[in-house]
Design a protein around this motif. Structure first.
Motif, mmCIF file in Angstrom:
data_model
loop_
_atom_site.group_PDB
_atom_site.id
_atom_site.type_symbol
_atom_site.label_atom_id
_atom_site.label_comp_id
_atom_site.label_asym_id
_atom_site.label_seq_id
_atom_site.Cartn_x
_atom_site.Cartn_y
_atom_site.Cartn_z
ATOM 1 N N HIS A 1 2.448 3.088 7.475
ATOM 2 C CA HIS A 1 2.405 2.179 6.335
ATOM 3 C C HIS A 1 2.117 0.777 6.846
ATOM 4 C CE1 HIS A 1 4.293 -0.248 2.931
ATOM 5 N NE2 HIS A 1 3.350 0.476 2.339
ATOM 6 N N GLU A 2 0.974 0.247 6.428
ATOM 7 C CA GLU A 2 0.587 -1.130 6.752
ATOM 8 C C GLU A 2 0.678 -1.401 8.252
ATOM 9 O OE1 GLU A 2 3.248 -3.272 4.272
ATOM 10 O OE2 GLU A 2 2.084 -2.916 2.457
ATOM 11 N N ASP B 1 4.933 9.612 -5.413
ATOM 12 C CA ASP B 1 4.765 8.857 -6.662
ATOM 13 C C ASP B 1 5.557 7.548 -6.626
ATOM 14 O OD1 ASP B 1 3.122 10.847 -7.637
ATOM 15 O OD2 ASP B 1 4.781 11.915 -8.616
ATOM 16 N N GLU B 2 6.792 7.647 -6.145
ATOM 17 C CA GLU B 2 7.637 6.455 -6.081
ATOM 18 C C GLU B 2 7.430 5.676 -4.779
ATOM 19 O OE1 GLU B 2 9.527 5.282 -8.437
ATOM 20 O OE2 GLU B 2 9.072 6.914 -9.819
ATOM 21 N N ASN B 3 6.660 6.254 -3.873
ATOM 22 C CA ASN B 3 6.272 5.591 -2.625
ATOM 23 C C ASN B 3 7.481 5.298 -1.729
ATOM 24 O OD1 ASN B 3 4.192 4.712 -0.957
ATOM 25 N ND2 ASN B 3 4.362 2.575 -1.615
ATOM 26 N N TRP B 4 8.340 6.321 -1.503
ATOM 27 C CA TRP B 4 9.448 6.180 -0.568
ATOM 28 C C TRP B 4 9.638 7.483 0.186
ATOM 29 C CZ3 TRP B 4 13.190 9.773 -1.145
ATOM 30 C CH2 TRP B 4 13.447 10.308 -2.414
ATOM 31 N N PHE B 5 10.341 7.428 1.267
ATOM 32 C CA PHE B 5 10.736 8.642 1.966
ATOM 33 C C PHE B 5 12.085 8.436 2.649
ATOM 34 C CE2 PHE B 5 8.358 6.444 5.347
ATOM 35 C CZ PHE B 5 9.188 6.591 6.432
ATOM 36 N N ASN B 6 12.755 9.561 2.869
ATOM 37 C CA ASN B 6 14.044 9.604 3.545
ATOM 38 C C ASN B 6 13.852 10.441 4.799
ATOM 39 O OD1 ASN B 6 16.613 8.653 3.444
ATOM 40 N ND2 ASN B 6 17.312 9.927 1.748
ATOM 41 N N GLY C 1 16.530 5.521 15.649
ATOM 42 C CA GLY C 1 17.798 5.774 14.988
ATOM 43 C C GLY C 1 17.875 7.211 14.531
ATOM 44 N N GLU C 2 18.919 7.527 13.756
ATOM 45 C CA GLU C 2 19.110 8.897 13.277
ATOM 46 C C GLU C 2 18.632 9.100 11.859
ATOM 47 O OE1 GLU C 2 23.194 9.854 13.818
ATOM 48 O OE2 GLU C 2 23.201 9.377 15.948
ATOM 49 N N HIS C 3 18.631 8.035 11.056
ATOM 50 C CA HIS C 3 18.245 8.171 9.650
ATOM 51 C C HIS C 3 17.528 6.916 9.177
ATOM 52 C CE1 HIS C 3 19.364 7.444 5.272
ATOM 53 N NE2 HIS C 3 18.502 8.443 5.237
ATOM 54 N N LEU C 4 16.464 7.108 8.407
ATOM 55 C CA LEU C 4 15.698 5.988 7.867
ATOM 56 C C LEU C 4 15.430 6.221 6.392
ATOM 57 C CD1 LEU C 4 13.801 3.437 7.984
ATOM 58 C CD2 LEU C 4 11.964 5.009 8.651
ATOM 59 N N TYR C 5 15.748 5.236 5.570
ATOM 60 C CA TYR C 5 15.258 5.226 4.190
ATOM 61 C C TYR C 5 14.253 4.096 4.105
ATOM 62 C CZ TYR C 5 14.725 4.288 -0.718
ATOM 63 O OH TYR C 5 14.170 4.069 -1.957
ATOM 64 N N TYR C 6 13.026 4.444 3.676
ATOM 65 C CA TYR C 6 11.971 3.436 3.613
ATOM 66 C C TYR C 6 11.334 3.470 2.242
ATOM 67 C CZ TYR C 6 7.890 0.618 4.784
ATOM 68 O OH TYR C 6 6.937 -0.353 4.808
ATOM 69 N N ASP C 7 11.217 2.294 1.599
ATOM 70 C CA ASP C 7 10.623 2.142 0.274
ATOM 71 C C ASP C 7 9.326 1.361 0.418
ATOM 72 O OD1 ASP C 7 9.929 1.636 -2.349
ATOM 73 O OD2 ASP C 7 11.962 1.183 -2.998
ATOM 74 N N GLY C 8 8.179 2.044 0.272
ATOM 75 C CA GLY C 8 6.890 1.385 0.403
ATOM 76 C C GLY C 8 6.598 0.433 -0.731
ATOM 77 N N THR D 1 0.847 -1.198 0.000
ATOM 78 C CA THR D 1 0.000 0.000 0.000
ATOM 79 C C THR D 1 0.872 1.233 0.000
ATOM 80 O OG1 THR D 1 -0.065 -0.014 2.423
ATOM 81 C CG2 THR D 1 -1.814 -1.212 1.264
ATOM 82 N N LYS D 2 0.234 2.359 -0.256
ATOM 83 C CA LYS D 2 0.930 3.636 -0.279
ATOM 84 C C LYS D 2 1.318 4.059 1.131
ATOM 85 C CE LYS D 2 1.039 5.316 -4.548
ATOM 86 N NZ LYS D 2 2.258 5.909 -5.157
ATOM 87 N N ILE D 3 2.477 4.708 1.220
ATOM 88 C CA ILE D 3 2.874 5.312 2.486
ATOM 89 C C ILE D 3 1.924 6.472 2.771
ATOM 90 C CG2 ILE D 3 4.689 6.594 3.667
ATOM 91 C CD1 ILE D 3 6.698 5.060 1.909
ATOM 92 N N ARG D 4 1.451 6.545 3.966
ATOM 93 C CA ARG D 4 0.492 7.595 4.336
ATOM 94 C C ARG D 4 1.183 8.660 5.192
ATOM 95 N NH1 ARG D 4 -4.819 6.738 8.206
ATOM 96 N NH2 ARG D 4 -5.506 8.925 8.211
ATOM 97 N N PHE D 5 1.101 9.911 4.707
ATOM 98 C CA PHE D 5 1.629 11.038 5.476
ATOM 99 C C PHE D 5 0.553 11.478 6.474
ATOM 100 C CE2 PHE D 5 1.613 15.735 5.841
ATOM 101 C CZ PHE D 5 2.752 15.868 6.633
#
Length: 577
Positions: A58-59, A73-78, A94-101, A27-31
């Motif tokens: 997300h989920e 559009d690409e369904n990710w966030f940093n 943590g200090e940094h997260l890259y997540y690809d939905g 599913t799409k990441i929800r803001f």
């Protein structure tokens, strides 16, 4: 050792930590909100910049941070700064997260990444997770802690589809019961089976154990130590190709090149199979078993078809335990001052008494001794007395075809400083001995008496005393007939006499196997950095079957892919305040 193995129970804590991170749907990441936001076009990417109390979901998983770049559009966030991921009872910070939905994969890093679930916490610097593969791993040193336990490793992997958890690289598990150091470890959360590979060191207050391969079944509490395996305690050492223990039945089995060592009494037992019952402290040794007992400067070598080691509590001193060894069938032994064979033998370790049964034969210096039953007594680790009961017979060679013989219902041989000094014959005593004139044999004496006392000097008859109803005949040596000087039951059997220790033990005999992990053990005890020796069975190592697939770190993994182009992830300092 058994207490130390309970350290493996810490592995099960990941069962509650990791499955909660995964979801089945795409599913799409929800803001959900932020203090401020701004639309951006960077490198042909349509991004939204969020600052302050940024929240995504997300989920069923909620993610919070100080700031983020989001590509709907690409369904990710940093995400950057005070990153927090919540899902039911689990939390990752943590200090940094890259997540690809789109692929349901994420990477969170920082100086102090934590995964917290119930009473367990994983701390590392980089953590990857993949809900599609239902897997998570870390490739920076990680520590899992509970209230009283801790596990550290350089890498860790979890696969929900196979219920497998893998740890690799200087794995250390510790709790109040002890510590385990190993190269690689795998644990199945369903079967509750743990496998460890490579040099493995197990410590607790009483014991140390080493192996290079093994397994532990938490569910039924069984353990197996393999490949150069051994266990050390204050007074004992145990070696074997496979050392197995079942806690529920308190039963242990050692197979292949088994060695049991009593370091206090300098006793060594060898065999290809050993069964041990902990409650009774009884054992059975089979598969070419042999025993080596070191006394002063002499050594006893004993072999049989089967050894049975039996323990008995002292009735006078309950805290004390006496042990005796039953050697059964085809018994043979060698010591420099005495040799023997029989069908069965009992050795009492606390007082060094030896009882021989079923056609026993003893050789001591020039003497061959037989009886229905023979009992050997020692004092100060030297021969003190030997009792021959029932059809007792002592023979020695006087000259070619002439044999000194003593026969009786019971014969007792007394020793002085380890050498035969007196012989006491009781019941139907008979004796044949010879008289010399200088070096020349002149007379043969055949005597009978209910009791005979014989004094020996330099292993030769020096004086004979007949106590009751003596009858004696002298025969000139030139006129004596064989039947005149041969007592009933005479049988000279020099070919059966063990010649040396290699009649008892194999030609390639080694007293004590090498303690192959000793160098690493000493480094651990001295708080030195331990570098594990590469394990020969490379195909068994965790890295060779716990492959993380697309979770493996490569150069592209740390980049954001946008329309076929790659760029480094946006840093927190790039965000305009």
């Amino acid at each position: 050792m058994r207490a130390s193995l309970r350290s493996l129970l810490i592995l099960s804590i990941l069962m509650g930590i990791i499955p909660s991170l995964f979801a089945q749907q795409k599913t799409k990441i929800r803001f959900e909100g932020a203090n401020s936001m701004k639309n951006l076009n960077l490198d042909e990417q349509k991004l939204i910049r969020y600052i302050g109390n940024v929240r995504f979901s997300h989920e069923g998983t909620r993610m919070i941070c100080d700031s983020a770049y989001h590509n709907p559009d690409e369904n990710w966030f940093n995400a950057f700064g005070n990153v927090r991921i919540n899902q039911e009872s689990s939390t990752i910070t943590g200090e940094h997260l890259y997540y690809d939905g789109k692929t349901s994969t994420g990477k969170i890093d920082g100086n102090n990444v934590k995964l917290i679930s119930d009473d367990a916490t994983l701390t590392t610097k980089t953590l990857y997770f993949n809900s599609k593969e239902k897997s998570v791993y870390y490739n920076t040193p990680g520590v899992i802690t509970t209230e009283d336990s801790k596990l550290t490793s350089l890498r860790g992997y979890y696969y929900d589809t196979s219920n497998q958890i893998h740890f690799a690289g200087n794995v250390v598990m510790e709790n109040p019961d002890g510590k385990i150091y190993t190269d690689s470890l795998s644990y199945n959360t369903n079967s509750e089976m743990a496998y460890f590979f490579g040099p493995t060191y197990i410590f607790n207050e009483q014991n140390f154990a080493y192996c290079e391969k093994g397994w532990y079944n938490k569910k039924i509490e069984q353990v197996s130590l393999q490949y150069n395996a051994y266990i050390l305690s204050k007074e004992n050492k145990v070696f074997g190709d496979d050392i197995y223990y079942d806690k529920s039945t308190k039963f242990a089995r050692i197979t292949g090149n088994a060695v049991l060592v009593d370091t206090v009494n300098q006793a060594f037992v060898y065999g290809n199979k050993v069964n041990f019952w902990e409650d009774s402290e009884n054992a059975e040794v089979s598969g070419n078993p042999h025993l080596v007992k070191i006394d002063n400067n002499d050594t006893l070598y004993l072999k049989a078809d089967v050894f049975k080691i039996i323990s008995k509590k002292d009735t006078i001193t309950p805290d004390s335990t006496h042990r005796f060894i039953k050697a059964l069938h085809n018994v043979k032994f060698y010591r420099s001052d005495i040799q023997g064979l029989c069908d069965s033998l009992i050795y009492f370790t606390h007082d060094s008494i030896v009882k021989m049964y079923s056609q026993p034969i003893l050789w001591q210096n020039e003497n061959q001794m037989t009886a229905d039953e023979i009992t050997i007594y020692s004092k100060n680790k030297k021969l003190n007395q030997i009792d021959f009961i029932g059809n007792a017979f002592i023979t020695s060679v006087e000259d070619t075809n002439y044999y000194n013989q003593i026969r009786g219902k019971k014969i007792v041989v007394h020793f002085s400083d380890g050498k035969a000094s007196k012989i006491d014959v009781n019941g139907n005593g008979q004796a044949v001995y010879f008289i010399r004139d200088g070096e020349i044999l002149t007379m043969a004496n055949r005597s009978e008496s209910a009791r005979i006392f014989i004094v020996l000097k330099n292993n030769k008859i020096s004086k004979v005393t007949f106590k009751q109803k003596p009858l004696s005949n002298l025969y000139p040596i030139k006129k004596v007939e064989p039947e005149d000087i041969t007592l009933k039951g005479f049988s000279w059997q020099p070919n059966k006499r063990p010649k040396d220790k290699y009649d008892i033990v194999p030609k390639n005999f080694i007293l004590l196997p090498a303690e192959k992990g000793n160098e690493g053990r000493l480094k651990i005890l001295n708080n030195e950095d331990i570098q594990h020796i590469p394990f020969k069975e490379e195909s068994h190592r965790v890295e060779n079957y716990a492959k993380p697939g697309n979770l493996k770190k490569d150069k592209k993994q740390d980049k954001l892919n946008v329309k076929g182009k790659s760029r480094k992830p946006l840093k927190f300092k790039d965000i305009e305040r």
